[in-house]
Design a protein around this motif. Structure first.
Motif, mmCIF file in Angstrom:
data_model
loop_
_atom_site.group_PDB
_atom_site.id
_atom_site.type_symbol
_atom_site.label_atom_id
_atom_site.label_comp_id
_atom_site.label_asym_id
_atom_site.label_seq_id
_atom_site.Cartn_x
_atom_site.Cartn_y
_atom_site.Cartn_z
ATOM 1 N N GLU A 98 52.372 58.264 50.458
ATOM 2 C CA GLU A 98 52.051 56.962 51.040
ATOM 3 C C GLU A 98 52.824 56.835 52.345
ATOM 4 O OE1 GLU A 98 52.769 53.835 48.276
ATOM 5 O OE2 GLU A 98 51.365 54.614 46.779
ATOM 6 N N THR A 179 48.509 53.797 55.399
ATOM 7 C CA THR A 179 48.231 52.361 55.406
ATOM 8 C C THR A 179 49.084 51.683 56.465
ATOM 9 O OG1 THR A 179 47.806 52.435 53.018
ATOM 10 C CG2 THR A 179 48.181 50.268 54.006
ATOM 11 N N LYS A 301 38.113 49.312 64.214
ATOM 12 C CA LYS A 301 38.535 48.825 62.897
ATOM 13 C C LYS A 301 39.720 47.887 63.076
ATOM 14 C CE LYS A 301 36.967 52.821 60.214
ATOM 15 N NZ LYS A 301 37.326 53.846 59.203
ATOM 16 N N TYR A 303 42.734 45.867 60.814
ATOM 17 C CA TYR A 303 43.451 45.747 59.548
ATOM 18 C C TYR A 303 44.378 44.534 59.606
ATOM 19 C CZ TYR A 303 42.047 50.593 58.664
ATOM 20 O OH TYR A 303 41.324 51.749 58.462
ATOM 21 N N GLY A 306 47.576 45.478 56.163
ATOM 22 C CA GLY A 306 47.268 46.776 55.584
ATOM 23 C C GLY A 306 45.870 46.928 55.024
ATOM 24 N N LYS A 307 45.055 45.870 55.045
ATOM 25 C CA LYS A 307 43.710 45.935 54.495
ATOM 26 C C LYS A 307 42.664 45.910 55.609
ATOM 27 C CE LYS A 307 44.830 43.751 50.058
ATOM 28 N NZ LYS A 307 44.496 42.658 49.114
ATOM 29 N N LEU A 308 41.663 46.768 55.473
ATOM 30 C CA LEU A 308 40.567 46.804 56.432
ATOM 31 C C LEU A 308 39.711 45.555 56.262
ATOM 32 C CD1 LEU A 308 38.946 48.373 58.580
ATOM 33 C CD2 LEU A 308 37.676 49.430 56.698
ATOM 34 N N VAL A 309 39.652 44.707 57.300
ATOM 35 C CA VAL A 309 38.897 43.451 57.203
ATOM 36 C C VAL A 309 37.696 43.423 58.146
ATOM 37 C CG1 VAL A 309 40.929 42.144 56.452
ATOM 38 C CG2 VAL A 309 40.412 42.312 58.895
#
Length: 357
Positions: A98, A179, A301, A303, A306-309
């Protein structure tokens, strides 16, 4: 405690791991807060079948039922048996599984071994997220490196050969997840159909990422009657203004950064901001120079935490196009695609800032 019928014959409960063999008449009693280890033995009669380079595991299930109760637990177990004459490929990633994007990964297969001789050949491969154009720096070395240039999952595979010419029967695989750690993280990358050698080519087409603060103003080059935010210093973060001061003075956490700038070669270009303000930011992509390679396909892209939105892929851009991509409202956490009057993407052709005329 028992094995569920129909499982692999080579898998069974290790009776020696229990104080005795429990039965409904003599159950194993555990006091509250206590625990009991349960061992499972794997004694295969022959090596596992290999299909498409991967061993097919033997599978079985253990059932644990509470006496005088409907409570049960079913645990899946599996095992793989390797031919004892095969070299054994194994490796580690020094940075772990990670990481954050743009981390340089150090792979080490030096612990691989063989019963028939010394391991003397290393064959590496990697499956990377779309848009990662480069490869391992040395795909035949024991310890290559690889830059995780985009967020996503990277699957590394290693096969080895020994001095007797035997190849590992089963490759070693490790997945690494990259991430973003910053609150707001924006990536662009691109491909150029007219460039026959994009991989490792630092002289290819050049697209630039722009992320503008709402205070950015400039000439109305797109003709919509409003000041444009692009190429404004200090409120447009791009290659010529890569580390502006947007927030509180002497506080670096609320300042953005163009942490990765690529002046030709498919990207990525990356914007990161640890502590955004409660404002609305604007994302743009400028095709700074085609360098005779023709149109490029841009991919964006976004993020958050840490999340792809948000992502918008495969947008064809011509030399000097300015694509006004999206707004990012930090109060609501929403990312909204910008549309031109009448619909469609808002792309302004021949967009040249006075700074670079």
């Amino acid at each position: 405690i028992d094995m569920v019928p129909g499982g692999a014959a080579g898998i069974g409960i290790d009776a020696s791991s229990l104080p005795f063999a429990p039965t409904p008449g003599q159950p194993l009693v555990l006091e509250g807060g206590s625990s009991q280890a349960l061992g499972v033995l794997y004694l295969p009669a022959e090596p596992s079948k290999v299909v498409d380079g991967e061993p097919v595991p033997d599978m079985a299930e253990v059932i644990i039922a509470a006496v005088e109760s409907d409570l049960t637990a079913v645990l899946s177990v599996s095992g793989v048996a390797l031919d004892p004459n095969c070299p054994i490929a194994t490796f580690e990633v020094a940075e772990g599984t990670e990481v954050t994007p743009l981390t340089l990964l150090h792979l080490d297969g030096g612990a691989s071994s063989s019963p028939g001789g010394d391991v003397n050949q290393y064959i590496w491969s990697v499956t990377a997220p779309d848009g990662v154009l480069h490869s391992l720096d040395d795909a035949v070395a024991a310890d290559p490196t690889f830059k995780a240039s985009l967020a996503g999952v990277y699957k590394f595979t290693l096969d080895v050969k020994d001095t007797a010419g035997a190849m590992s029967c089963v490759p070693a695989t490790v997945e690494v997840v990259a991430t973003p750690s910053e609150a707001l993280y924006v990536e662009i990358y691109w491909d150029t159909p007219g460039d026959a050698d994009e991989v490792g080519d630092n002289l290819g087409s050049d697209l630039d990422l722009h992320v503008a603060h709402p205070w950015a103003t400039g000439p109305d080059l797109d003709g919509d009657g409003l000041p444009d935010p692009w190429f404004n210093n200090p409120y447009d973060c791009y290659w010529f203004n890569a580390n502006p001061d947007w927030g509180m003075l002497n506080d670096t956490d609320d300042n953005p950064s163009l942490v990765q700038d690529d002046d030709g070669g498919g990207g990525p270009e990356v914007f990161a901001l640890e502590v955004p303000e409660d404002k609305t930011y604007r994302v743009g992509v400028h095709y700074f120079s085609a360098k005779s390679y023709g149109p490029a396909n841009a991919h964006v892209k976004v993020y958050i935490a840490g999340k792809l939105v948000f992502e918008h892929l495969n947008v064809e851009m011509k030399d000097l196009d300015l694509w006004e991509v999206a707004t990012i409202n930090w109060v609501t956490g929403s990312v909204v695609l910008i549309e031109a009057d009448g619909g469609g993407l808002k792309i302004t052709p021949n967009y040249v800032s006075p700074l670079f005329q």
